[in-house]
Design an enzyme around this catalytic site. Structure first.
Site, mmCIF file in Angstrom:
data_model
loop_
_atom_site.group_PDB
_atom_site.id
_atom_site.type_symbol
_atom_site.label_atom_id
_atom_site.label_comp_id
_atom_site.label_asym_id
_atom_site.label_seq_id
_atom_site.Cartn_x
_atom_site.Cartn_y
_atom_site.Cartn_z
ATOM 1 N N HIS A 1 99.535 -21.990 41.094
ATOM 2 C CA HIS A 1 99.896 -23.237 40.437
ATOM 3 C C HIS A 1 100.375 -24.263 41.477
ATOM 4 C CE1 HIS A 1 101.240 -25.481 36.920
ATOM 5 N NE2 HIS A 1 102.246 -25.861 37.674
ATOM 6 N N GLU B 1 73.149 -23.430 40.619
ATOM 7 C CA GLU B 1 74.099 -22.525 41.272
ATOM 8 C C GLU B 1 73.447 -21.204 41.654
ATOM 9 O OE1 GLU B 1 78.300 -22.925 39.341
ATOM 10 O OE2 GLU B 1 76.828 -22.900 37.724
ATOM 11 N N ASP C 1 79.047 -21.421 44.135
ATOM 12 C CA ASP C 1 78.308 -20.263 43.643
ATOM 13 C C ASP C 1 76.952 -20.136 44.323
ATOM 14 O OD1 ASP C 1 79.881 -18.763 41.815
ATOM 15 O OD2 ASP C 1 79.847 -20.470 40.466
ATOM 16 N N CYS D 1 78.524 -30.913 43.198
ATOM 17 C CA CYS D 1 79.901 -30.875 42.709
ATOM 18 C C CYS D 1 80.682 -29.669 43.245
ATOM 19 C CB CYS D 1 79.949 -30.913 41.188
ATOM 20 S SG CYS D 1 79.185 -29.490 40.425
HETATM 21 C C1 PEP Z 1 80.344 -24.309 42.115
HETATM 22 O O1 PEP Z 1 80.032 -23.141 41.879
HETATM 23 O O2 PEP Z 1 80.096 -24.877 43.191
HETATM 24 C C2 PEP Z 1 81.090 -25.083 41.098
HETATM 25 C C3 PEP Z 1 81.292 -26.380 41.238
HETATM 26 O O3 PEP Z 1 81.596 -24.414 40.028
HETATM 27 P P1 PEP Z 1 82.925 -23.495 40.125
HETATM 28 O O4 PEP Z 1 83.527 -23.671 41.478
HETATM 29 O O5 PEP Z 1 83.800 -23.939 39.024
HETATM 30 O O6 PEP Z 1 82.328 -22.135 39.919
HETATM 31 MG MG MG Z 2 80.191 -22.377 39.853
#
Ligand code: PEP
Ligand code: MG
Length: 539
Positions: free
Chosen positions: A188, A429, A453, A500
């Site tokens: 946190h 991903e 991912d 992202c």
């Molecule tokens: C990713 O896998 O890059 C992603 C943005 O999703 P998360 O990190 O939430 O798995």
């Molecule tokens: Mg992801």
């Protein structure tokens, strides 16, 4: 002078007075009581007082860090009232005729040990919460009241570890840095530090008994170090570094309100990643041009039941309304792998990252998926909302999603509930999604590459395993080639492509991404102006 190395979870320099937060080391005394009824009454008053404090903390946290992060205080309230916990305390007072403080301390330790020995990571983490509520209850029994951290001087907070209730009580404008002996990069405190641009160092092997409140310290996030009682030279050096950081910040602040556009006129959208409505303050403060990833699963975590359609609708609506026409990409829930939700009753898996997660849960449990889709379609009427589906591996999955969206539309029509059909895209991903991105581009509105991912699945390296850090290389040529391929395939069909995952904020790659033609980069709000700066200086 003493110097320690730790692990910076947010880089940056801080110089200032130390505030050492030690766990109360006073031992709870055991004594024999005269009247069990009086003691139970005393316990009841302390429980009431505790519940009121927790409600106040919850209300404060909702405003400061959002509903999802504040939910921990709802969990604390439930724990205080839990029948097993209360029965154990009552029985001990009645059977052994001991004082309530002692009964709470023993019960708290027993429950904390029980949680600490559970195999489930989420349940293990609850051990600290049981200790937290038991300490609060003991303080209230002892009439010590609540520790008041809201009135503190600007300080570097030094502690073994920080509980959510401690961090929420602090006046955030007075925190110069966090330095803790324990904690993880996803605790946190670490998340809060990153959101608020506060330098933070965890895993620091210091002895709190050798430190005291009021001493001076320097936190150097760049070098992952903290110096207590620094020399004049060290202070002078740190002051110069701090000055340079402030100048850099001021330069970046001047970029607020400006476009992220290269010198040759290529516009790139620089968006923010968020986990809750409470993060919107940082989105505004850092002048994000939109939201590229709202990790909606945070609405599902830290609860004991699924969020209702109304709860979700209200959160999504609030975000799109606050963003006032700017794009808001909401990812449907990505539960599974490291994000566990007990109330779904999912089986333990040997390879959770390769298991029942994200869109797979949604397609197997359409009733749950439909609730989220209804909330999203309804909220789409209030602003510029896009839906993004995670962990896609095939065209069939997208077709199945489309069929469910059609069902949801029909249901809303039949019920006469207003909605809008938003733009819908997929996360890239998995290597499979990259390889079929040509086909996917024909049936979706956009792509957003989740490099966290994608790196894990392409390099066959568990992103959670610290021991593999050396091999986890998101700069791998394979990943960069994949991003290029995905972008080209999106453009072939007039669709947009963004990034992202954490790589979107990697300043050493910004120029390369822009040259590849990536249309959007979405990142932690604190990185937005730094990325904009690079883009604006590109030819
Ligand atoms: C990713 O896998 O890059 C992603 C943005 O999703 P998360 O990190 O939430 O798995
Ligand atoms: Mg992801």
């Amino acid at each position: 002078m003493s110097q320690f190395k730790g692990k910076a979870v947010y880089k940056g320099t801080a110089i200032g007075k130390v505030l050492v937060l030690k766990k109360s080391d006073s031992v709870v005394k055991r004594y024999r009581i005269e009247s069990v009824d009086d003691e139970l009454q005393r316990l009841k008053s302390a429980v009431d007082r505790t519940l009121k404090q927790l409600q106040k903390l919850y209300d404060k946290a909702v405003i400061e860090v959002g509903e999802a992060s504040a939910a921990i205080f709802e969990v604390h309230q439930m724990m205080v009232e839990d029948d097993d916990y209360q029965d154990a305390i009552h029985n001990m007072i009645a059977n052994e005729q001991v004082n309530a403080e002692f009964a709470v301390a023993v019960t708290g330790d027993n429950f904390a040990n029980m949680f600490a020995n559970m195999s489930d990571d989420y349940m293990r983490a609850r051990s600290a919460d049981v200790k937290d509520i038991s300490n609060r209850l003991i303080k209230n029994l002892s009439d010590d009241g609540d520790v008041d951290l809201s009135e503190m001087e600007p300080s570097i907070i030094v502690a073994d570890d920080l509980t959510p209730s401690e961090t929420v009580q602090m006046d955030k404008t007075k925190i110069l840095a966090f330095v803790t002996v324990h904690g993880s990069a996803n605790s946190h405190t670490a998340i809060l530090a990153r959101m608020m641009n506060i330098p933070a160092l965890i895993s620091v092997p210091m002895n709190l008994d050798e430190l005291h409140t009021g001493m001076t310290a320097i936190v150097n996030g760049k070098e992952d170090s903290v110096i207590f009682e620094p020399t004049d030279d060290e202070i002078a050096k740190a002051e110069a570094q701090l000055k340079a950081e402030k100048e850099q910040e001021a330069l970046l602040a001047a970029l607020k309100g400006k476009e992220s556009v290269t010198k040759s006129g290529k516009k790139v959208h620089v968006f923010a990643n968020i986990g809750s409505v409470g993060d919107l303050g940082y989105v505004m403060e850092n002048d994000a041009e939109g939201i590229g990833l709202f990790r909606s699963e945070f609405l599902y975590l830290g609860k004991d039941r699924l969020p209702t359609e109304e709860e979700q609708f209200s959160a999504y609506k609030q975000v799109v309304q606050m963003m006032a026409g700017k794009k808001v990409v909401i990812r449907t829930m990505d539960i599974g792998a490291d994000k566990k939700v007990d109330y779904l009753g999912l089986d333990e898996e040997e390879n959770p990252a390769l298991g029942f997660r994200a869109i797979r849960i949604c397609l197997e449990r359409p009733e749950l998926f439909k609730t989220q889709l209804r909330a999203l379609l309804r909220a789409a009427k209030y602003g510029n909302l896009s839906i993004m589906y995670p962990m896609i591996t095939s065209v069939e999955e997208v077709m199945d999603i489309k069929a469910i969206v059609e069902e949801v539309k029909k249901e809303l029509d039949a019920e006469g509930i207003p909605y809008a059909v938003p733009e819908q895209g997929v996360m890239i991903e998995t290597p499979a999604a990259v390889m079929i991105s040509d086909e996917l581009a024909k049936i979706v509105d956009f792509f957003s590459v989740g490099t966290n991912d994608l790196t894990q699945y392409t390099l066959a390296i568990d992103r959670q395993n610290e021991n593999l850090n050396r091999f986890y290389n998101p700069h791998h040529k394979a990943i960069l080639m994949m991003i290029k391929m995905v972008t080209d395939n999106a453009h072939k069909y007039g669709k947009w492509a963004g990034i992202c995952g954490e790589l979107g904020a990697d300043l050493t790659l910004t120029e390369e991404f822009v040259r590849m033609g990536v249309d959007e980069l979405s990142m932690s709000p604190s990185m937005i102006l730094k990325v904009r700066n690079i883009i604006r200086n590109m030819d």
